[in-house]
Design a protein around this motif. Structure first.
Motif, short mmCIF file in Angstrom:
data_model
loop_
_atom_site.label_atom_id
_atom_site.label_comp_id
_atom_site.label_asym_id
_atom_site.label_seq_id
_atom_site.Cartn_x
_atom_site.Cartn_y
_atom_site.Cartn_z
N VAL A 38 -6.87 2.11 -1.10
CA VAL A 38 -5.97 3.11 -1.69
C VAL A 38 -6.79 3.99 -2.64
O VAL A 38 -7.32 3.50 -3.64
N GLU A 84 -7.44 7.67 -5.01
CA GLU A 84 -6.75 8.24 -6.17
C GLU A 84 -5.47 8.98 -5.77
O GLU A 84 -4.45 8.88 -6.45
N ARG A 128 -4.74 -1.33 -12.86
CA ARG A 128 -3.90 -0.11 -12.87
C ARG A 128 -2.46 -0.41 -12.49
O ARG A 128 -1.54 0.26 -12.98
N ASN A 129 -2.24 -1.45 -11.69
CA ASN A 129 -0.86 -1.87 -11.42
C ASN A 129 -0.20 -2.44 -12.68
O ASN A 129 0.97 -2.16 -12.96
N TRP A 153 -2.86 6.42 -5.00
CA TRP A 153 -2.35 5.81 -6.22
C TRP A 153 -1.41 6.77 -6.96
O TRP A 153 -0.39 6.35 -7.51
N THR A 166 0.92 -6.78 -6.36
CA THR A 166 -0.49 -6.67 -6.69
C THR A 166 -1.01 -8.07 -6.97
O THR A 166 -0.38 -9.04 -6.58
N ASN A 180 -7.82 -2.65 -9.26
CA ASN A 180 -6.47 -2.41 -8.73
C ASN A 180 -5.41 -3.15 -9.55
O ASN A 180 -4.38 -2.58 -9.90
N SER A 186 2.34 5.88 -8.08
CA SER A 186 2.76 6.05 -9.49
C SER A 186 3.96 6.97 -9.58
O SER A 186 4.86 6.76 -10.40
N GLY A 219 3.50 -0.67 -5.02
CA GLY A 219 2.25 -1.09 -5.61
C GLY A 219 1.22 -1.38 -4.55
O GLY A 219 1.43 -1.10 -3.37
N VAL A 220 0.08 -1.93 -5.00
CA VAL A 220 -1.05 -2.16 -4.09
C VAL A 220 -1.51 -3.62 -4.17
O VAL A 220 -1.88 -4.12 -5.24
N ASN A 249 0.88 -1.17 0.00
CA ASN A 249 0.00 0.00 0.00
C ASN A 249 0.92 1.22 0.00
O ASN A 249 2.13 1.08 -0.24
#
Ligand SMILES: [Zn+2]
Length: 276
Positions: free
Chosen positions: A71, A73, A114-115, A76, A94, A111, A80, A62-63, A40
């Motif tokens: 998590v 925006e 986007r990872n 994130w 992830t 999630n 990023s 990452g998540v 996280n």
């Protein structure tokens, strides 16, 4: 035997009191590379702090699927922003966890996507956690579907990664035909103390068919102690137990497997900070 630990949470608070001692033990056992993944925002930041303290180690940000719903925006965006940092060699961890489902599955899928996108954008491999409940394979099947939908193996990923693995299947668990798909997708496979647990016998087949240039070993410390390691807290020195198991499964000497592991780590997780 030369050793790597491709997944070791030295950023967990259970190492707060004695991380120097733990790292010293790992060095004595022959561990030459350690990758510290976040799960996280806070743990990703702590992964960066660990590699500042031990510059020969690598970080991932990452998540984790467990934290997928937690998590936002802004969080994130922070992660990023770290992804291009030279201390960061991978995105993660992830993945999908349909066993414990600490985050709802739609959140886990969003999630993961986007990872994966961040991995593609940075050319740094995604670290994939994937667990189904006992006897099930729904998470593995969903993961393969997501990887294919994201175009893994296709032209954009090949442009970003060349012939390096675009992702690492962390703590391998899953049926034999899934192992074959993972190999065919060109992913790296990392084996942990999970291979010794009842119900995980298929890992022996996966270990035998993994490509030598994308074979990794890990502890997932402080979790997943292999037999012989302290149950209450695993630590990177115990990666030797799983590495010896891997050598047996592959019919290799410990010395030759050690060379394979270091070369595979360096190829999968290249770093400008680490002298070649
Ligand atoms: Zn982990």
């Amino acid at each position: 035997m030369r050793l790597v630990d491709s997944h070791c949470h030295l950023n967990a608070d259970r190492f707060d009191g004695d991380v120097d001692l733990v790292v010293g033990g790992a060095r004595l056992a022959g561990v030459e590379r350690i990758l510290v993944p976040g799960w996280n925002v806070a743990s990703s930041e702590r992964a960066l702090a660990v590699v500042d303290r031990f510059p020969w180690m690598d970080a991932a940000v990452g998540v984790h699927p467990h934290d997928a719903a937690n998590v936002d925006e802004a969080g994130w965006a922070t992660i990023s922003g770290w992804a291009d940092d030279p201390r960061v060699v991978a995105i993660g961890e992830t993945g999908l966890d349909f066993d414990r489902v600490f985050s709802p599955i739609p959140d886990q899928l969003a999630n993961l996507r986007r990872n994966l996108r961040l991995a593609l954008d940075t050319g740094k491999p995604a670290i994939l956690h994937c667990r189904s409940s006992d006897g099930a394979r729904d998470a593995q099947d969903a993961l393969v579907g997501e990887l294919r939908a994201a175009g893994v193996g296709g032209p954009s990923w090949t442009a970003a990664f060349g012939d390096r693995p675009p992702a690492i299947i962390h703590s391998y668990s899953g049926p034999a035909d899934y192992a074959r798909i993972v190999v065919d997708l060109g992913l790296a496979m990392s084996f942990s103390g999970l291979v010794f647990r009842r119900g995980e016998e298929v890992a022996a087949t996966a270990a035998a068919i993994a490509a030598a240039d994308r074979l990794l070993v890990e502890t997932d410390s402080p979790f997943l102690s292999p037999p012989g390691a302290p149950r209450r807290r695993n630590s990177p020195e115990w990666v030797a137990i799983t590495a010896r198991w891997l050598a047996e499964r592959r019919g290799e000497t410990e010395a030759s497997l050690g060379e394979v592991l270091v070369a595979s780590y360096d190829r999968t997780l290249p770093s400008h900070r680490r002298p070649a």
